[in-house]
Design an enzyme around this catalytic site. Structure first.
Site, PDB file in Angstrom:
ATOM      1  N   CYS B  85       0.818  -1.208   0.000  1.00 16.02           N
ATOM      2  CA  CYS B  85       0.000   0.000   0.000  1.00 16.02           C
ATOM      3  C   CYS B  85       0.857   1.265   0.000  1.00 16.02           C
ATOM      4  O   CYS B  85       0.329   2.362  -0.162  1.00 16.02           O
ATOM      5  CB  CYS B  85      -0.930   0.001   1.203  1.00 16.02           C
ATOM      6  N   CYS B 208     -13.126   0.009   7.886  1.00 13.11           N
ATOM      7  CA  CYS B 208     -12.266  -0.500   6.805  1.00 13.11           C
ATOM      8  C   CYS B 208     -12.305   0.431   5.594  1.00 13.11           C
ATOM      9  O   CYS B 208     -13.369   0.899   5.201  1.00 13.11           O
ATOM     10  CB  CYS B 208     -12.746  -1.880   6.346  1.00 13.11           C
ATOM     11  N   SER B 209     -11.150   0.627   4.972  1.00 14.83           N
ATOM     12  CA  SER B 209     -11.132   1.369   3.702  1.00 14.83           C
ATOM     13  C   SER B 209     -11.693   0.463   2.607  1.00 14.83           C
ATOM     14  O   SER B 209     -11.657  -0.755   2.719  1.00 14.83           O
ATOM     15  CB  SER B 209      -9.709   1.821   3.371  1.00 14.83           C
ATOM     16  N   ILE B 211     -12.542  -0.985  -1.488  1.00 18.11           N
ATOM     17  CA  ILE B 211     -11.875  -1.454  -2.706  1.00 18.11           C
ATOM     18  C   ILE B 211     -12.082  -0.383  -3.777  1.00 18.11           C
ATOM     19  O   ILE B 211     -13.222   0.032  -4.015  1.00 18.11           O
ATOM     20  CB  ILE B 211     -12.472  -2.808  -3.140  1.00 18.11           C
ATOM     21  N   LYS B 330     -10.079   5.851   4.126  1.00 13.59           N
ATOM     22  CA  LYS B 330     -11.407   5.400   4.554  1.00 13.59           C
ATOM     23  C   LYS B 330     -12.519   5.888   3.636  1.00 13.59           C
ATOM     24  O   LYS B 330     -13.381   5.101   3.228  1.00 13.59           O
ATOM     25  CB  LYS B 330     -11.649   5.887   6.000  1.00 13.59           C
ATOM     26  N   HIS B 334      -9.080   3.816  -1.532  1.00 11.34           N
ATOM     27  CA  HIS B 334      -7.710   3.305  -1.364  1.00 11.34           C
ATOM     28  C   HIS B 334      -7.330   2.396  -2.545  1.00 11.34           C
ATOM     29  O   HIS B 334      -7.251   1.181  -2.395  1.00 11.34           O
ATOM     30  CB  HIS B 334      -7.629   2.563  -0.018  1.00 11.34           C
TER      31      HIS B 334
END
Lengths: 386, 386
Positions: B85, B208-209, B211, B330, B334
């Protein structure tokens, strides 16, 4: 001119390694390089690691910090560089730029690939991802097929023939007999090569480099510091990289790689040299036709003369222009991400006069030519004896 | 101090892009960056492109030359940099080193990822490859699970709670409402976050970030040349990168990322600054707990105070320490390989005073903190208004 020297090198044997995983292969090469440089792993300040696709081969992304941690260098900046089969030449170039920036004094350039975890079909599919997925790989062409296209174009334009292709394989296998780290230390004949199983006409099995596991690493410092570490450092005097379209359909000429010509031109300019000044070279013979094209793109022979030259023995050790003393990708093996740095290591050993029975008698200037995919990337480095 | 300025930036909208493939996303961002810099694509001399795994997501290796060819830069050296990342922060750093080496004058740093070509399960499996395959991913843990472990450790040691985690998501969603390129321009409440579907306790869906598909690119030159190109260039005054063990089991502390602390320490030293000198920061909130840990690792808050600080509003725009004006990973989204450069682009817009309704009133110094995987890589960059 570039101000960088190699002070240590390490390489695993190339071949199938059932007993070592990716990080163990890397650690073996990295540790050897560190030890030869007379330093400890903690002295390395940054690492650039070439790797095509541990993602596909080993289900492992983000390998750079994993590798340096295992090799005792936890904490340092460590970046994976990828440009298909030229991955570790781009890592070497990134390491050189890092040294030239003045931000680091001791940097590692390395490469690693463990291909044999996948089936042969899986390897072929993965390698095809280094061609244009949309316009080449998805429609169904694989790497032997793509290089067969280049071979046919070269044959049509210049009369290059299968005997000349076979002569590349025979020469490189002969050289690899004297390279204890080569995958195949076995001589072959022209007849062996010509009669080998057809893969993609005109390329038979012996026209293709093998599937290989392996790792290679070098330690780099600026020239001023090199003698502090080594009695026989080797200078890198040129580092060039260029790109081209990936898709063959977009290229004007299929008998030459534009990125190789661009990178060679830049490298010669940096080194203030001409092709005739190069004593020997490691060139990217992923397929036999690629070596013939390489010797032309690098200006060693005129376009169309690469085929006759190899058949006439003009590229054998000690002849007019020595090519691939290591055995080349063909016989030394081709662990994709490790190949670029392994080529530089062959220059290093030759320039230090420690290449044993494959030693070139006059080895003052060596060149390494590393191609990514079908030539969308090419790196050319030139190294010199101190 | 580093001698590099940003003179142009381009970014696609982050989200699902059904109508654009990888090279089209890249080209959109690259072209915008080139145009804003007032140059043409042919003026860019080298490119470094961050990408986690087009190998897995799009069956395409060797993306760097493919991207630059499509964006009109055929021929230039172009290298993919990968550190999970943090891929495009390492590309940015490689680009900075390339400029500092003096070998280039105009360099592009970029990142691109198209994740939605795979199923959610495929994405989760691919992301897990950025953890240690042997000791973590293969035994079955995925990224939400790994960050849940960090969250539980932080809760146990400092009393961090789910309301504090939720406050990260609420703040970042609130900021993203004013970011037209964000994936989610939608405010949420603490109750929304707390009642969202559980993913890996204590992390629910809103922890969670997402997709994401997207690309981001910047054009860099040395400071001396910056004013030739731009009326409002932005200086990068520190660029730091560090690594750590990949496997959590080998770490001494699960409530902090050693690589982040190392990189931050180096960046502050380069910039001759302290945490208090930073006006605002983009930090790597791949999960809400990661933002809390980041604000502690960067020295903005003492260990254990990151959770209370966000719940008390001390990291909102214009408060004590503004964090993630863009909406963060977030809410902005991402697209893994593009995130690092996208963070830098948010600094660029803030420092130029063009961030619209999310503008920080005092924006002289900004910091970007980009984490690879679970912290085996971390990059910290500091940027300054001219």
């Amino acid at each position: 001119m570039i101000d960088v020297s190699i002070i240590g090198a390490g390489q695993t044997k190339f071949g199938r390694h059932n007993d070592y995983d990716l990080r163990e292969l890397f650690t073996k090469a990295a540790t050897e390089a560190v030890e030869e440089a007379g330093i400890t792993a903690k002295d390395v300040q940054a690492a650039f690691i070439g790797n095509l696709s541990a993602d596909q081969f080993n289900s492992q992304c983000h390998i750079a910090p994993l590798m340096v941690d295992f090799a005792g260098m936890k904490g340092i900046p460590s970046t994976k560089c990828e440009a298909a089969c030229a991955s570790s030449a781009t890592a070497l170039r990134a390491a050189i730029l890092a040294l030239e920036s003045g931000q680091y004094d001791v940097v590692m350039a390395a490469g690693v690939e463990k291909m044999t975890d996948l089936s042969t079909a899986g390897v072929i599919e993965t390698l095809a991802m280094a061609a244009d997925q949309t316009f080449e790989a998805n429609p169904g062409i694989t790497f032997p097929g793509i290089f067969a296209v280049l071979a046919v174009a070269h044959m049509a334009k210049y009369g290059t023939n299968k005997e000349q292709l076979a002569a590349v394989a025979v020469k490189n296998h002969a050289n690899a007999v004297h390279n204890p780290l080569a995958q195949y230390q076995k001589a072959i004949t022209i007849e062996d090569a010509l009669s080998s199983r057809m893969v993609a006409w005109p390329l038979g099995l012996y026209d293709c480099s093998p599937i290989t596991d392996g790792a290679a690493a070098v330690i780099l410092v600026r020239n001023k510091a090199a003698r502090k570490y080594s009695d026989a450092p080797v200078k890198i005097i040129a580092s060039a990289q260029a790109s081209d379209t990936m898709n063959l359909c977009d290229r004007e000429d299929l008998t030459s790689l534009a990125a190789a010509r661009l990178a060679a031109q830049d490298a010669y300019k940096q080194a203030k040299m001409k092709p005739k000044d190069i004593d020997f070279a490691e060139v990217h013979d992923c397929f036999t036709i690629a070596e013939i094209i390489a010797t032309e793109d690098l200006g060693f022979f005129k376009p169309g003369e690469g085929g006759p030259a190899v058949l006439e023995g003009r590229t054998q050790i000690g002849a007019e222009k020595t090519i691939n003393t290591s055995g080349g990708l063909k016989a030394k093996g081709h662990p994709v991400g490790a190949t670029g740095v392994a080529q530089i290591i062959e220059l290093y050993h030759q320039l230090r006069g420690e290449a044993g029975k494959r030693q070139v008698s006059k080895a003052d200037i060596g060149l390494a030519h590393n191609v990514g995919g079908t030539g969308a990337t090419c790196c050319v480095h030139i190294a010199q004896r101190w």
